[in-house]
Motif scaffolding. Sequence first.
Motif, PDB file in Angstrom:
ATOM      1  N   PRO A 200      34.080  11.544 162.852  1.00 31.39           N
ATOM      2  CA  PRO A 200      33.530  10.197 162.655  1.00 31.39           C
ATOM      3  C   PRO A 200      32.004  10.128 162.669  1.00 31.39           C
ATOM      4  N   TRP A 201      31.351  11.066 163.337  1.00 30.88           N
ATOM      5  CA  TRP A 201      29.893  11.037 163.440  1.00 30.88           C
ATOM      6  C   TRP A 201      29.189  11.718 162.269  1.00 30.88           C
ATOM      7  N   ALA A 202      29.955  12.215 161.308  1.00 30.04           N
ATOM      8  CA  ALA A 202      29.396  13.033 160.234  1.00 30.04           C
ATOM      9  C   ALA A 202      28.412  12.266 159.360  1.00 30.04           C
ATOM     10  N   GLN A 203      27.329  12.959 158.986  1.00 30.20           N
ATOM     11  CA  GLN A 203      26.435  12.496 157.929  1.00 30.20           C
ATOM     12  C   GLN A 203      26.867  13.221 156.663  1.00 30.20           C
ATOM     13  N   VAL A 204      27.326  12.477 155.675  1.00 37.68           N
ATOM     14  CA  VAL A 204      27.992  13.074 154.512  1.00 37.68           C
ATOM     15  C   VAL A 204      27.185  12.838 153.239  1.00 37.68           C
ATOM     16  N   MET A 205      26.939  13.916 152.525  1.00 37.88           N
ATOM     17  CA  MET A 205      26.327  13.859 151.196  1.00 37.88           C
ATOM     18  C   MET A 205      27.441  14.021 150.160  1.00 37.88           C
ATOM     19  N   VAL A 206      27.580  13.073 149.266  1.00 35.83           N
ATOM     20  CA  VAL A 206      28.612  13.152 148.230  1.00 35.83           C
ATOM     21  C   VAL A 206      27.981  13.664 146.940  1.00 35.83           C
ATOM     22  N   ASN A 207      28.461  14.792 146.474  1.00 35.55           N
ATOM     23  CA  ASN A 207      27.973  15.371 145.217  1.00 35.55           C
ATOM     24  C   ASN A 207      29.081  16.234 144.640  1.00 35.55           C
ATOM     25  N   GLY A 208      29.555  15.855 143.473  1.00 31.35           N
ATOM     26  CA  GLY A 208      30.621  16.603 142.823  1.00 31.35           C
ATOM     27  C   GLY A 208      30.193  17.273 141.536  1.00 31.35           C
ATOM     28  N   ASN A 209      28.881  17.526 141.396  1.00 35.97           N
ATOM     29  CA  ASN A 209      28.390  18.142 140.161  1.00 35.97           C
ATOM     30  C   ASN A 209      28.598  19.650 140.230  1.00 35.97           C
ATOM     31  N   GLU A 210      29.855  20.073 140.089  1.00 35.71           N
ATOM     32  CA  GLU A 210      30.184  21.481 140.272  1.00 35.71           C
ATOM     33  C   GLU A 210      31.016  22.040 139.122  1.00 35.71           C
ATOM     34  N   GLN A 382      39.436  15.062 123.993  1.00 35.23           N
ATOM     35  CA  GLN A 382      38.362  14.167 123.550  1.00 35.23           C
ATOM     36  C   GLN A 382      37.906  13.238 124.674  1.00 35.23           C
ATOM     37  N   ARG A 383      38.850  12.648 125.374  1.00 39.09           N
ATOM     38  CA  ARG A 383      38.494  11.700 126.432  1.00 39.09           C
ATOM     39  C   ARG A 383      37.853  12.402 127.626  1.00 39.09           C
ATOM     40  N   TYR A 384      38.284  13.616 127.900  1.00 41.58           N
ATOM     41  CA  TYR A 384      37.648  14.354 128.989  1.00 41.58           C
ATOM     42  C   TYR A 384      36.168  14.568 128.693  1.00 41.58           C
ATOM     43  N   ARG A 385      35.851  14.972 127.477  1.00 40.47           N
ATOM     44  CA  ARG A 385      34.451  15.247 127.143  1.00 40.47           C
ATOM     45  C   ARG A 385      33.600  13.989 127.217  1.00 40.47           C
ATOM     46  N   HIS A 386      34.132  12.877 126.791  1.00 38.08           N
ATOM     47  CA  HIS A 386      33.397  11.623 126.914  1.00 38.08           C
ATOM     48  C   HIS A 386      33.138  11.304 128.386  1.00 38.08           C
ATOM     49  N   TRP A 387      34.138  11.513 129.228  1.00 39.21           N
ATOM     50  CA  TRP A 387      33.979  11.254 130.670  1.00 39.21           C
ATOM     51  C   TRP A 387      32.938  12.181 131.272  1.00 39.21           C
ATOM     52  N   ARG A 388      32.985  13.457 130.900  1.00 42.31           N
ATOM     53  CA  ARG A 388      32.085  14.433 131.526  1.00 42.31           C
ATOM     54  C   ARG A 388      30.627  14.149 131.168  1.00 42.31           C
ATOM     55  N   GLN A 389      30.375  13.693 129.967  1.00 43.81           N
ATOM     56  CA  GLN A 389      29.008  13.370 129.560  1.00 43.81           C
ATOM     57  C   GLN A 389      28.437  12.237 130.401  1.00 43.81           C
ATOM     58  N   ARG A 390      29.293  11.350 130.885  1.00 42.34           N
ATOM     59  CA  ARG A 390      28.828  10.186 131.645  1.00 42.34           C
ATOM     60  C   ARG A 390      28.659  10.490 133.132  1.00 42.34           C
ATOM     61  N   HIS A 391      29.230  11.583 133.604  1.00 43.61           N
ATOM     62  CA  HIS A 391      29.243  11.850 135.038  1.00 43.61           C
ATOM     63  C   HIS A 391      28.454  13.124 135.339  1.00 43.61           C
ATOM     64  N   ARG A 392      27.151  12.948 135.517  1.00 38.65           N
ATOM     65  CA  ARG A 392      26.283  14.073 135.850  1.00 38.65           C
ATOM     66  C   ARG A 392      25.500  13.736 137.111  1.00 38.65           C
ATOM     67  N   GLU A 393      25.363  14.697 137.989  1.00 36.50           N
ATOM     68  CA  GLU A 393      24.618  14.529 139.228  1.00 36.50           C
ATOM     69  C   GLU A 393      23.637  15.697 139.358  1.00 36.50           C
ATOM     70  N   PRO A 394      22.680  15.614 140.296  1.00 41.58           N
ATOM     71  CA  PRO A 394      21.768  16.744 140.484  1.00 41.58           C
ATOM     72  C   PRO A 394      22.490  17.953 141.051  1.00 41.58           C
ATOM     73  N   ASN A 395      21.890  19.113 140.908  1.00 39.62           N
ATOM     74  CA  ASN A 395      22.425  20.310 141.531  1.00 39.62           C
ATOM     75  C   ASN A 395      22.656  20.042 143.017  1.00 39.62           C
ATOM     76  N   VAL A 396      23.764  20.543 143.542  1.00 41.86           N
ATOM     77  CA  VAL A 396      24.147  20.274 144.926  1.00 41.86           C
ATOM     78  C   VAL A 396      23.045  20.667 145.904  1.00 41.86           C
ATOM     79  N   LEU A 397      22.441  21.843 145.708  1.00 43.40           N
ATOM     80  CA  LEU A 397      21.439  22.317 146.660  1.00 43.40           C
ATOM     81  C   LEU A 397      20.107  21.593 146.484  1.00 43.40           C
TER      82      LEU A 397
END
Length: 405
Positions: A200-210, A382-397
């Motif tokens: 419960p005390w965790a400080q959590v960074m959410v990043n799924g750009n993997e 086709q739909r996967y590629r459209h989704w992936r183009q919209r969902h980009r995050e910075p490098n995890v590190l």
Amino acid sequence: MVNKLTRTPSLDDADPARRSAGAVGTYRVVATAGVFEPGFRGGGPIRSLRFILDTLPGDLDVTLITRDRDLGSPAPYPGLSGRLLRRDERSAVFYLNPVVPRHWVRLIRHVRARPVDLLYVNSIWSLFSVLAILAVALRLVRVGAILVAPRGELSPGALAIRATKKRLFLALWAPLLRRLRVRWQACSWLEEKQIRATVPWAQVMVNGNESPIPAHPAPPARAHDGPLRLVFVGRISPMKNLSTALEAVAGTTRPVEFDIYGPPEDPHYWARCQRIITAMPGHVRVRYLGELAAEDVMPTFSRYDAFLFPTLGENFGHVILESLASGCPVVCSDDTPFSALITDTGGTVVRPTTAAGLSRVLDLLADRSPGERAEAKATAGQRYRHWRQRHREPNVLAHARQFCR
């Protein structure tokens, strides 16, 4: 996979400039993982780490410490044991055999050569994670911050396996992690929720750009006559729930072909699955076709009508994205971050994930015409590629550099 690695003769011979203070502004990361390339049995975490290392910004310098052999293998990788291999200017991998003292000497010399800004451990239970964090706690190594990526190990399904041992370990381990002020990485909102439920005390960074966008479109979908072609790709363990997939296939009323790929991680569980296979009805054909190297996963998916994956929980689920990128719709449980994507790409999320519920879905898929199956495959890619183009995050590190300040 290994073509990105160039062998450094030894740690003592490594470039002295890299062992000194380094370039001004360089952020030094030491990461740990139980398995990495050229291994492939570890599944998604290997692909996550590869993508993270491949997309590092220029001001990061990462050393990944990993075991010198694949998951479950008694033999080390040829020529890699005890070696530091530089992948490129920003990352290197040290292949450790934990029972060889001279490997530890080389590793400690390398790690302590320059200040470490971040310790990035992948897994809570891994020996590599435990030893790395203990080294910090005992002040054998000084680091600026610690980031823990549990890689799905805190999902309810994962915690239910060997539950007593895990509860005891966490009761002892969590206070130390809190004292060290570790931060946590979640690959999705779902994993963030799971981490907070346990810590419960965790400080959590959410990043799924993997996961990269595939360089090429999915192979063209071709109509085919004959039974519905289903595939399972993953570790054969209770967590991936192959037994329920087999029970679902056995419960269909239409002809079905079901191929299974993956390492049998749990011998007792695999024996249970084999008993179900032996009792299959005559209209169902099931084949176990061994393990898949990473480069063979997407070409394999492209040959099937659907990926049957009633997993008990995925923190990320690389294999789901690989299936969709290959034009293979997914029939899955609701225990992944991608339920909406699976549905949007023409797949099915089965709630609750019972064998009977899955069987009904599979019968509907089997009733489709060859043209409808081909159209479903084309839509998924086709739909996967459209989704992936919209969902980009910075490098995890790179994200962690800001988060762990």
